[in-house]
Design an enzyme around this catalytic site. Structure first.
Site, PDB file in Angstrom:
ATOM      1  CD  GLN A 284      39.263  31.154  44.378  1.00 27.92           C
ATOM      2  OE1 GLN A 284      39.513  32.313  44.730  1.00 27.92           O
ATOM      3  NE2 GLN A 284      39.987  30.056  44.454  1.00 27.92           N
TER       4      GLN A 284
ATOM      5  CB  CYS B  93      42.372  32.937  45.453  1.00 30.35           C
ATOM      6  SG  CYS B  93      44.267  32.513  45.908  1.00 30.35           S
TER       7      CYS B  93
ATOM      8  CG  HIS C  81      42.630  33.084  49.660  1.00 32.91           C
ATOM      9  ND1 HIS C  81      42.188  32.124  48.343  1.00 32.91           N
ATOM     10  CD2 HIS C  81      41.482  33.686  50.026  1.00 32.91           C
ATOM     11  CE1 HIS C  81      40.965  33.027  48.279  1.00 32.91           C
ATOM     12  NE2 HIS C  81      40.589  33.885  49.110  1.00 32.91           N
TER      13      HIS C  81
ATOM     14  CG  ASN D 232      37.642  35.695  49.520  1.00 29.44           C
ATOM     15  OD1 ASN D 232      38.266  35.466  48.648  1.00 29.44           O
ATOM     16  ND2 ASN D 232      37.235  35.119  50.793  1.00 29.44           N
TER      17      ASN D 232
END
Length: 447
Positions: free
Chosen positions: A64, A70, A364, A385
């Site tokens: 990102q 996110c 997040h 992630n």
């Protein structure tokens, strides 16, 4: 009666430090290395070995970059995983910039409508101040992305790639927020001077046209029809023509989006379990899908995540990623840092206390792609992630089950994994969820 700090008090505090065993050595260590490095627990790295009994191969991670998308990346990742597998497309991504364009456009309209609704309230009112504090931003929630997809569909990343402003969003956000606040001045002015609904909406439409122009210049033109061509991992060529974002979603993703629902774990007294909640002012698409959370106890919460992983589906989740987390090593573990031992202080708080007292909230969103089960119980989780492959294990993190208990607040689960009684409880309040205040921690946006 308030009591000031006296010189005698300070002398007493100094005496405590002076008589603390190894105080000098600890002071030198913390001053030179910092609090976290000085309190790091090496045993945590051993315990967080990235081996999992249940694991879904999801390939390389996305990035990102310098944006707060996110929630968007994580949701699109859960959709791209099956496409990668079915069509043999290693590294395939859906366009995060396409959904970003429509999110910012819809958030602008959402802001205008809320400014119109609250125009009679004075400046300084808490709700007006809340709206003006951040007219729009990068962050969001699962239901907000579903609202975008249900209206606009999705496209491959190759059809609408990233731009400078999507990957590094501070300039665009500053420009949009300046415009939206300036427009709020005008909207409140004409409403309070007696403008009728037609005048107000005509003014808003002109403002939206200007927002659209800003977004096109910054992010590009969102496609309405396109051809998609690709070579799969075996080198086989395919060209699919005359697609729209909506037909692409139906053909290649194929989800029934209402099947995927937000489950939260908020053990605070104001949110009894097995009830539905929404948050005032939280959303992006006017007339679109409402943000809704179904609150469950932590054991049921985790059981649902495990079931979905065992069925071969990855799980979008929201957490407070900055707590007890080491970015470079990619470890999230409540035992990773022993700050309380370092300073010999009690820093313990329950999950409910952290939420109630402002110590924690969701910050997040990421994706669960695996879990290690021992005697049927999770011990650690594999996490995809969206910070690129330079952190963690090529972008993947390991999360301890204890960390999950304390800092994971939201998972997205297909309703088919709910038991009959949970489905009944979820549906019972579908049209009338309890409305939480705009500043409730369950309204936090994942960045």
């Amino acid at each position: 009666m308030a009591k000031e700090i006296t010189a005698q008090d300070i002398a007493g505090y100094q005496d405590v430090v002076a008589h603390t065993p190894k105080s000098g050595a600890l002071q030198n260590t913390v001053m030179k290395n910092g609090i976290l490095a000085s309190s790091e627990n090496m045993a945590s790295q051993v315990a967080m070995d990235p081996v999992f009994s249940v694991e879904i191969d999801t390939g390389s991670v996305a990035n990102q970059k310098q944006s707060g998308r996110c929630w968007m990346f994580a949701a699109l990742n859960t959709m791209r995983h099956p496409i990668q597998s079915q069509y043999k497309l290693k590294g395939f991504e859906l366009s995060q910039n396409y959904t970003n364009f429509w999110d910012k456009f819809e958030k602008s309209n959402w802001f205008y409508e809320n400014i119109i609704t609250t125009a009679a309230l004075p400046l300084g009112d808490r709700k007006v101040d809340f709206l003006l504090a951040t007219p729009q931003q990068d962050g969001g929630q699962w239901d907000m992305l579903m609202a975008l997809i249900e209206k606009y569909g999705v496209v491959p990343k190759s059809v609408m790639p990233e731009t400078y402003n999507s990957s590094k969003s501070n300039e665009l956000n500053a420009t949009l927020n300046l415009k939206l606040r300036a427009d709020a001045v005008e909207l409140r002015k004409i409403i309070n001077e007696g403008a009728d609904d037609t005048q107000v909406q005509d003014t808003k439409d002109k403002m939206l046209s200007e927002v659209y122009r800003i977004l096109v210049y910054s992010l590009g033109n969102p496609p309405t029809k396109f051809d998609w061509e690709y070579k799969n991992d075996d080198g086989e060529y395919t060209r699919d023509t005359e697609l729209t974002p909506q037909t692409f979603f139906r053909k290649y993703v194929g989800w029934n989006t209402p099947d995927y629902i937000s489950i939260i774990n908020s053990p605070t007294d104001d949110k009894p379990y097995k009830h539905d909640y929404t948050v005032e002012f939280l959303g992006n698409v006017v007339g679109g899908r409402q943000v809704r959370h179904f609150n469950l106890d932590i054991d049921t919460f985790k059981e649902l995540a495990v079931k979905q992983l065992q069925a071969g589906e990855t799980v979008w989740f929201g957490s407070d990623v900055g707590k007890s987390s080491e970015r470079q090593k990619g470890i999230m573990d409540t035992d990773f840092y022993h700050v309380d031992d370092l300073f010999d202080v009690d820093l313990s708080m329950t999950k409910a206390q952290r939420l109630d007292y402002g110590e924690s909230l969701m910050t997040h969103a990421m994706v669960l792609t695996g879990v290690d089960l021992v005697n049927g119980k999770p011990t650690k989780w594999k996490v995809e992630n969206s910070w690129g492959d330079k952190v963690g294990e090529k972008g993947y993190f390991v999360m301890s089950d204890k960390w999950f208990d304390q800092f994971v607040y939201q998972v997205v689960i297909n309703k088919k994994f709910l038991s009959a009684d949970l489905k009944q409880a979820f549906e019972a309040e579908f049209d009338q969820p309890k409305v939480l205040a705009p500043w409730d921690p369950m309204g936090a946006l994942a960045l």
